[in-house]
Design a protein around this motif. Structure first.
Motif, mmCIF file in Angstrom:
data_model
loop_
_atom_site.group_PDB
_atom_site.id
_atom_site.type_symbol
_atom_site.label_atom_id
_atom_site.label_comp_id
_atom_site.label_asym_id
_atom_site.label_seq_id
_atom_site.Cartn_x
_atom_site.Cartn_y
_atom_site.Cartn_z
ATOM 1 N N HIS A 88 57.109 23.358 42.330
ATOM 2 C CA HIS A 88 57.272 24.774 41.599
ATOM 3 C C HIS A 88 56.862 25.042 40.086
ATOM 4 C CE1 HIS A 88 59.999 21.809 39.787
ATOM 5 N NE2 HIS A 88 60.555 21.289 40.958
ATOM 6 N N CYS A 89 56.132 24.343 39.791
ATOM 7 C CA CYS A 89 55.362 24.727 38.335
ATOM 8 C C CYS A 89 54.343 25.858 38.494
ATOM 9 C CB CYS A 89 54.692 23.233 37.925
ATOM 10 S SG CYS A 89 53.024 23.160 38.289
ATOM 11 N N GLU A 90 53.689 26.148 37.278
ATOM 12 C CA GLU A 90 52.869 27.633 37.606
ATOM 13 C C GLU A 90 51.622 27.182 38.396
ATOM 14 O OE1 GLU A 90 52.505 28.697 33.432
ATOM 15 O OE2 GLU A 90 51.075 30.274 33.991
ATOM 16 N N ALA A 91 51.229 26.118 38.349
ATOM 17 C CA ALA A 91 49.846 25.599 39.157
ATOM 18 C C ALA A 91 50.374 25.563 40.708
ATOM 19 C CB ALA A 91 49.318 24.573 38.610
ATOM 20 N N CYS A 92 51.574 24.926 40.930
ATOM 21 C CA CYS A 92 52.232 24.702 42.217
ATOM 22 C C CYS A 92 52.229 26.190 43.156
ATOM 23 C CB CYS A 92 53.128 23.710 42.280
ATOM 24 S SG CYS A 92 52.825 22.107 42.121
ATOM 25 N N ARG A 93 52.905 26.948 42.132
ATOM 26 C CA ARG A 93 53.307 28.495 42.535
ATOM 27 C C ARG A 93 52.097 29.004 42.970
ATOM 28 N NH1 ARG A 93 55.933 30.968 38.948
ATOM 29 N NH2 ARG A 93 56.391 29.350 37.562
ATOM 30 N N MET A 99 46.788 20.359 41.042
ATOM 31 C CA MET A 99 46.540 20.498 39.661
ATOM 32 C C MET A 99 47.938 20.553 39.083
ATOM 33 S SD MET A 99 43.093 22.794 39.365
ATOM 34 C CE MET A 99 43.249 23.760 40.635
ATOM 35 N N CYS A 100 49.062 20.148 39.825
ATOM 36 C CA CYS A 100 50.432 20.263 39.382
ATOM 37 C C CYS A 100 50.400 20.128 37.726
ATOM 38 C CB CYS A 100 51.257 19.181 40.125
ATOM 39 S SG CYS A 100 52.770 19.583 39.481
ATOM 40 N N ILE A 101 51.175 20.849 37.184
ATOM 41 C CA ILE A 101 51.182 20.829 35.728
ATOM 42 C C ILE A 101 52.306 19.768 35.334
ATOM 43 C CG2 ILE A 101 51.931 21.750 33.478
ATOM 44 C CD1 ILE A 101 50.507 24.240 34.794
HETATM 45 ZN ZN LIG Z 1 53.867 21.425 40.109
#
Ligand SMILES: [Zn+2]
Ligand SMILES: [Zn+2]
Length: 333
Positions: A88-93, A99-101
Motif C-alpha cells: 500500500h505504499c507509493e511504490a507498491c501502489r 522497490m517497496c518504500i
Molecule cells: Zn510498499
C-alpha cells in the motif's frame, strides 16, 4: 532421524564452506504460508554469502508447494517472490512491488530462504505457477526470466522496440542468457553477446545471438545490457553506446565504480539505467515467455541434485562449471 518439527537445511558458514544441518521447522506467522521447497536454483549473488557466511538460510530462487491445510493456495505450486512488500505504499501502489518504500527485506538474505526443505513466506510473495511448467523450470521464472525481461522492458521506456536495433549483452551468465532469450522472443534480431567463457557464448549463439569479442571496439550499439557487473564492461559500455542510446546496469558489484568524465562520457546524450528484480505484475507475461521458449530455458538448467550434495555442487558452480544448477528436494517425508 528427524522429528516432525525438524528439517534439513544448508548453513553457509563463510570461507567458502557449506554444511548441512538439522534445524527447527519454520513456523509461518500471521499472513504467511508454509512452503515445501521443490527446487532452489543456485545464483552467483550467493557467492557473497559463501565467502562471508549467512545469518539466515540462504537461497532466493525458490519454487515450491504450499503445504498448509486451510490456506487458499494449499497444494498450489508457486514461485517465491523474494522482496517483502507492504502492498500500500507509493511504490507498491504504482506496481513497483520490488522497490517497496516501507519494507526492504529479501527472502534468502534478511530472512530464511530456500536452501532448506521448507520455508515460511508472506502470502503476497506466493506467485502461483501453472501446471504445464515443470518443477525444474519453475525457479527460472524469478531471476533468470523476471530480472532479465524487466531490464529489457525498462530500456523500452526510452528506446521503443525495433527489431533491427543493434543490442549488446555483456556477460552470458544465467541473467545475460536470460536477456538474450527475452530479446529474441520480443523480436530483436540484431543481438550481440560478449563473455570470456566460450561455452556460455556458444549457448548464446545457439539462442540466435552473435558473438562479440570481449573488449572489441569495432561496433556501436543502441542498447547495451550489462549483466557482468565488471567495471571494465561498464566503462566499455559508455564508450560503445550510440548517441541517444541506453545502457542498462543489471550486473552487480560491491566495489565502488569510478566514472571518468572524459570526452567519451561528456560529449554524448545517452541514458544509463539500473534495474532491480521485477514487479509482480510482470509475472504472467514472464510465464508466457517461458512457455514460448521452454527447451531453450531448459538448457540453462545443467545440473540437479539433493541437499547433501550442495556443498560440492556449489563449489563447482562457483568455479564456473555449471550455469543454472538446481537443488531438487525429494518428497520422502
Ligand atoms: Zn510498499
Ligand atoms: Zn539470484
Amino acid at each position: 532421524m528427524l522429528t516432525n518439527d525438524q528439517m534439513r537445511a544448508a548453513d553457509f558458514k563463510g570461507d567458502d564452506t557449506i554444511t548441512i544441518k538439522t534445524v527447527e521447522m519454520p513456523k509461518p506467522g500471521p499472513g504467511e504460508a508454509l512452503v515445501r521447497v521443490l527446487r532452489t536454483a543456485l545464483c552467483g549473488s550467493d557467492f557473497k554469502l559463501w565467502h562471508k557466511g549467512a545469518e539466515f538460510i540462504a537461497g532466493h530462487e525458490i519454487f515450491g508447494r504450499v503445504e498448509q491445510p486451510g490456506h487458499a493456495l494449499d497444494g498450489q505450486r508457486c514461485a517465491i517472490y523474494i522482496p517483502l512488500h507492504c502492498g500500500h505504499c507509493e511504490a507498491c501502489r504504482a506496481g513497483n512491488s520490488q522497490m517497496c518504500i516501507e519494507v526492504s527485506s529479501l527472502i534468502g538474505w534478511n530472512r530464511d530462504g530456500g536452501y532448506g526443505e521448507f520455508v515460511a513466506v508472506p502470502d503476497n510473495c506466493l506467485l502461483p505457477v501453472p501446471d504445464d511448467i515443470d518443477d525444474d523450470l519453475g525457479p527460472l521464472l524469478l531471476d533468470t526470466i523476471g530480472t532479465s525481461a524487466h531490464a529489457v522492458r525498462e530500456a523500452e521506456r526510452f528506446l521503443p522496440r525495433d527489431a533491427e536495433r543493434p543490442v549488446l549483452v555483456t556477460g552470458a551468465g544465467p541473467v545475460g542468457l536470460g536477456v538474450v532469450l527475452a530479446l529474441k522472443s520480443m523480436g530483436y534480431e540484431n543481438v550481440h553477446v560478449s563473455d570470456p567463457n566460450a561455452a556460455r557464448l556458444r549457448i548464446a549463439e545457439d539462442f540466435g545471438a552473435y558473438a562479440h569479442p570481449v573488449g572489441s571496439r569495432d561496433k556501436r550499439f543502441a542498447l547495451i545490457i550489462e549483466c557482468s557487473g565488471a567495471h571494465q564492461a561498464r566503462d566499455l559500455a559508455i564508450e560503445l553506446v550510440l548517441p541517444k542510446g541506453v545502457i542498462v546496469l543489471v550486473g552487480e558489484n560491491a566495489a565502488p565504480w569510478t566514472i571518468h568524465e572524459d570526452k567519451i562520457f561528456r560529449r554524448k546524450d545517452f541514458a544509463m539505467l539500473r534495474t532491480f528484480y521485477f514487479p509482480k505484475s510482470d509475472f504472467e507475461a514472464n510465464v508466457e515467455l517461458l512457455r514460448a521458449n521452454k527447451e531453450n530455458y531448459r538448457r540453462l538448467v545443467d545440473d540437479a541434485f539433493g541437499l547433501e550434495a550442495l556443498p560440492e555442487k556449489f563449489a563447482r558452480f562457483a568455479a564456473g562449471e555449471t550455469i543454472k544448477p538446481v537443488l531438487a528436494f525429494g518428497e520422502t517425508r
